[in-house]
Write an enzyme that holds these catalytic residues in place. Sequence first.
Site, short mmCIF file in Angstrom:
data_model
loop_
_atom_site.label_atom_id
_atom_site.label_comp_id
_atom_site.label_asym_id
_atom_site.label_seq_id
_atom_site.Cartn_x
_atom_site.Cartn_y
_atom_site.Cartn_z
NE ARG A 165 -5.39 2.30 10.73
CZ ARG A 165 -4.52 2.78 10.12
NH1 ARG A 165 -3.67 1.62 9.35
NH2 ARG A 165 -4.19 4.07 9.66
CG HIS B 33 -5.56 -12.56 13.80
ND1 HIS B 33 -6.59 -12.48 13.97
CD2 HIS B 33 -5.43 -12.63 12.53
CE1 HIS B 33 -7.59 -12.43 13.05
NE2 HIS B 33 -6.67 -12.61 11.82
CD GLU C 117 -2.65 -1.33 2.56
OE1 GLU C 117 -3.64 -0.98 2.86
OE2 GLU C 117 -1.98 -1.98 3.22
CG ASP D 80 -1.93 -2.65 5.98
OD1 ASP D 80 -0.91 -3.03 5.89
OD2 ASP D 80 -2.22 -1.46 6.18
CE1 TYR E 288 -1.91 -2.56 9.41
CE2 TYR E 288 -3.67 -3.78 10.37
CZ TYR E 288 -3.10 -2.92 9.47
OH TYR E 288 -4.11 -1.92 8.62
CD GLU F 185 -9.41 1.34 4.50
OE1 GLU F 185 -9.38 2.29 3.64
OE2 GLU F 185 -9.81 1.33 5.52
CG ASP G 72 -7.07 -3.64 8.02
OD1 ASP G 72 -6.63 -3.86 6.68
OD2 ASP G 72 -6.73 -2.46 8.50
#
Length: 779
Positions: free
Chosen positions: A290, A333, A9, A81, A288, A85, A83
């Site tokens: 988030r 996680h 990204e 990523d 990560y 999104e 997640d």
Amino acid sequence: MPKNLVIVESPAKAKTIEKFLGSDFKVMSSFGHIRDLKKKNFGVDLDTFRPEYEIPADKVHVVSELRAAAKKTETVWLASDEDREGEAISWHLAEVLKLDPAKAQRIVFHEITKPAILSAIEHPRHIDLNLVDAQQARRVLDRLVGFKLSPVLWRRVRPSLSAGRVQSVAVRLIVEREREIEQFQSEAAYQVTALFELPARAGENPVQIKATLNRAFATEKEAQAFLEACKKADFIVESVVKRPTKRTPAPPFTTSTLQQEAARKLGFPVAMTMRVAQTLYEAGLITYMRTDSMNLSDLCLNACGPVITSEMGADYHQRRHYHTHAKGAQEAHEAIRPTDMRREQIEGTPQEQRLYTLIRKRTLASQMADAQLEKTTVCVNVSGREEQFVTTGEVVLFDGFLRIYRESVDTEAENEGEGGLLPHIEEGEALSRLEITARERYTRQPPRYTEASLVHKMEELGIGRPSTYAPTISTIQQREYVVKGDREGSPRQIHVLTLAQDNIVPSTLEERAGADKGKLLPTDIGTVVNDFLTANFPDIMDYNFTANVEKDFDDVAEGNKEWTSLIRQFYTDFDPLVTRAMEERNELRVGERELGIDPKSGKVVKVRIGRYGPMVQIGTAEEEEKPLFATLPKDKSMASITLEEALELFKLPRTLGEYEGKPVVANTGRFGPYINHDKKFVSIPKGEDPLEISLERAIELILSKREAEEKSHLKTFDEEPELEIRAGRFGPYIAYKGKNYKIPKAQADRAAELTLEECRKIIETPAPSKTKTTRKKKA
């Protein structure tokens, strides 16, 4: 040409990953999303509720380069990523690049380290369409809410306003807390504290201790009576109780707790914490950022033990496992932790270093032993009275995790009652009274939200997810529904009675009730918009609705619900409410309030939201004579301003006199009070009233601004009159033909000595472009 193309990204992440892969791999960046909903017609088919996507103009070039690179490679690895999104970004890439599902490989990792990247390459998977659908459901629902509600606000309240499923509920929290504070009735009581002296022991100096009475008195008369009784009373130690206690470390960071702790310990706004954490993650320094998981991998747990043992000793290590209790916990996680626990220091900005240290200490502390303490409680009898004085002390027997980390709290009240080490005291000892004070104390109003406590509340209510907290809090401030500001409070007299020797001496102190600094405060516009939306769209503004929607998204992500049916069910109930709100007509505009009649003109005086914000109006548009308008000052509220205060505003503009043959006028506007002289404007400092400022003070401000203006002119050139070297707020710069050019740091110290040729060279040299390394997650 490399056989493999890895798409991530951000360019910063691409650089880090490229270091770990061989020459057969090329790593490119999509710079976040490469498609978004169309701007026209909602970008959603209102019959099927399917999204309609387009490639934004600023991404056409990026997509073109990715397509060209994808055609020349054998395998495309989608590495966005992990997640929802990120999953959606990978899906959009597969769609746009027309990738064969058997050819495109989806890889995920929660840390950018060589082992993690190589492991991901060895264990690819396919795109999880359930996660994609959950993200699409969120995006479509938020688009429908925002694009449907915003025009209602434009018509009924003011142009350029916006609404959103999460942001509007966050504003509601702040508005309701402010109303709780306004309605709060503070009650006074007298708290009694004493300073005692212990009997002197052989070879030791007398020791003093402080203690607090175990009850408060409702009235000054009762407090006075107690102090009178203390004049002849004996003070005997009734009990000394020691009991062991312990403290357990806080779990490692989730997104929410990192945002809260960085705000309390480092003073970072929530958005800044996420920007800095993103940089640390992309540099491969932390996992990560988030996540709502508190779990730590075996890799981390195995690394913490040796670090703790080598730095502090084996007694300090205690392996612990944490589990997330929040319902719907998802995203990454693992908790936020350093990728290498042995790395104590990092290179980077001061903000990056401080946040990394915070994360490392919290992670290590979570794997350390409990702190062992001994708490001592001493009770002192007052002869002839039932009340007792109580004092507590605490001594750390083994510091455990406290050696490196202590969790912060939002309020001082939570720290009250913590004491240090008490001197040796025995039961039955008589204490000497030095001073006893009865001080009037008022019950505290509910605390206003900080960014940290708002995040905590949103998480508690299930509003939003880790990726939404920071953008939501930023958005409501950018929209000027909420400001981070100060409340001066109002002065309040505090009565104090002091018993010293045998005399009771009364005194009075002053405190400011309701004073707050740096808290989130609702603006008038925020309050009006909140009240309108709550009245007309109660379901959207309901906390449970917002939390239940998040649960529905979780069900979609797990494959248990079909997302378009959820949207259809919502829209069927929502659209008629929008139509009704648009068509409804009232005599008063939304937020408008009549204050009374102007005694001079006999016209109605009202307060309302105007094009540039709250204002007071005398008269109506239907009357022959045009209405008069005055901007509402920032220290006044639409809800509380009185008729008298409103009429005072029409004394502005106020001509103070003349200076240099030109009138000096005091006035107020969008940006606060100011002085107008010779078509130039000078701000009136905070705390000074434009209705009271004198001509002498105004001239002083005018001259002060002139002096500052003159000092900003460092150098001009006769041969190039349009070019000038000036001193600015952020350093010296060159002003030329309406544009400003920053002077490089190497030349900044001698800015006033630069030649015309040097200035021209600076102008002709393009400024270095700032590469954007973060992408904004959308609420």
